[in-house]
Design an enzyme around this catalytic site. Structure first.
Site, mmCIF file in Angstrom:
data_model
loop_
_atom_site.group_PDB
_atom_site.id
_atom_site.type_symbol
_atom_site.label_atom_id
_atom_site.label_comp_id
_atom_site.label_asym_id
_atom_site.label_seq_id
_atom_site.Cartn_x
_atom_site.Cartn_y
_atom_site.Cartn_z
ATOM 1 N N GLY A 175 -3.395 5.134 0.903
ATOM 2 C CA GLY A 175 -4.262 4.188 1.685
ATOM 3 C C GLY A 175 -4.611 3.146 0.826
ATOM 4 N N THR A 205 0.917 -1.227 0.015
ATOM 5 C CA THR A 205 0.074 0.072 0.102
ATOM 6 C C THR A 205 0.786 1.065 -0.057
ATOM 7 O OG1 THR A 205 -0.053 0.097 2.278
ATOM 8 C CG2 THR A 205 -1.847 -1.209 1.376
ATOM 9 N N ASP A 206 0.217 2.414 -0.357
ATOM 10 C CA ASP A 206 0.976 3.634 -0.217
ATOM 11 C C ASP A 206 0.184 4.711 0.546
ATOM 12 O OD1 ASP A 206 -1.216 4.791 -1.828
ATOM 13 O OD2 ASP A 206 0.029 4.482 -3.685
ATOM 14 N N ALA A 207 0.588 5.769 0.862
ATOM 15 C CA ALA A 207 0.226 6.743 1.650
ATOM 16 C C ALA A 207 -1.376 7.259 1.319
ATOM 17 C CB ALA A 207 1.091 8.078 1.787
#
Lengths: 149, 149, 149, 149
Positions: free
Chosen positions: B20, B16-18
């Site tokens: 979400g 995942t990334d920032a």
């Protein structure tokens, strides 16, 4: 700001794979890095802490012409090919020692992140479009939709 | 072997990334995983220890329809859309709870790894083509070349 | 739930590096995957959508005994070595064909995510500690703090 | 060459996770990047094309003091804490705006890659040890073995 963003980078060991070359999925990270640098160059960040707006990928495609290897230095160039009402399309290329390594195009969409965790398509805020406009150049190559659209 | 390969997977936190959601570059790793499973299903590996033949990517493109989030389970489906003399083209899709998440197409080329570290285009060995043939199905969608070819 | 979590996995091509083996940083992703599976086994998720509580890493260390290569199948085992007031320490191991590949220990801390984007140390909620307790076993090895603490 | 290597870097979006911070496994990639830059500074590469010698990790540990977020700039510092007959131990730290973000130590071993694909422990070539010597400084912190050794 300049009409395109250029970054110089060097291949990390962790970006290579057992074939001895940069894993193909990592090129998308290189292009995204240059895209975000382009936003910074306009004085913006694509992911502000206090915003409900997000910019997920709608599509991404890359053509690979030559491999990159550990510690090679390369150049990533990105420019905006199209600013539509709800999407932005980029074009980018990677070169190494003057030779073409990869060319790519990708599209991001403006979305509103809703409280329930879902996203809803949104119009690009005028202030954002204005700031990105200087990096917007009509595409040098004819755009044909990819086969999965 | 079946005419297509299906894998079930769950989203890892590290994918995942920032925003979400799964970082868009990781979808290419999901599809590659299913592609390699398809090769295993035929009794082959795409990267044998003792071979001079390699299979680098020539192109890869993905359309993103819905985001994936941490711990969601999803299904990856891959099949061979075309076996040419020197390249193989795949098509794949990702679904989650019956909904379309992503569709992709990518092409690999057969190359000979030369002693000096470079690669040279090569014909696909007949034994390889024969074994992959059962997973080869004419494309369900019309193929148009991507705009960067 | 069982006193430890065991997962079977196969090495992805994208997890290898130019040395032909799994890149060492990816072992931490394997262990984290098993840790999160352990939480799921208790009926919890370590990253709920609607919670202000987070679980960042305080420390992580791994010893590498043997390399893993593309497509090898391996087993990841994780258990809880210590549940303190504000931290949880895990121990894990990876084996392949019965041989020891890696052993690791790592510690997570319970934090409150504040509205200004910072984190504040917090006590582990009693309901969480209770649910994790069955996976808690006194460490089989003597714990000495790492040299950078 | 200087007694330590310092690199400045900016957090990529693809390095963050759904907690909004850099995923903990990526710190090991940052430290490795600085380690390889230190080798380049001595005129060497840690992964030459034409060598049978390799440098796999024996152990790696990191303590996390503060999170890093998207686009933050940080500094990675690496130096050699010990050059033994068959292993090299590094120490590194990451800081951001003058604040301590992470401290790490890791050890690599010199190995001979055998034709059958296995590795055999080897003595560090004298020419390599000599070139790295200027970056070798007695550890500033007392070294205690990690608990999994």
């Amino acid at each position: 700001m300049p009409a395109e963003m250029r970054l110089r980078r060097r291949v990390l060991f962790s970006e290579t794979d057992a074939a001895g070359i940069v894993h193909f999925a990592n090129y998308f990270r290189y292009f995204e890095d240059a895209e975000h640098a382009l936003w910074r160059e306009t004085g913006m960040t694509i992911h502000p802490d206090d915003s409900d707006i997000g910019w997920p990928r709608v599509s991404a495609s890359c053509d690979y012409h030559r491999p990159l290897r550990f510690e090679q230095e390369f150049e990533v160039t990105v420019r905006i090919a199209e600013i539509a009402r709800r999407t932005i399309r980029y074009e980018g290329s990677i070169t190494c020692d003057g030779e073409r390594v990869a060319t790519a195009t990708w599209k991001i969409a403006c979305v509103m992140n809703l409280p329930d965790g879902t996203m809803k398509s949104a119009e690009i805020p005028a202030t954002v479009a204005e700031r990105l406009e200087p990096a917007h150049r009509p595409s040098a190559i004819e755009h044909r939709p990819s086969n999965t659209e």
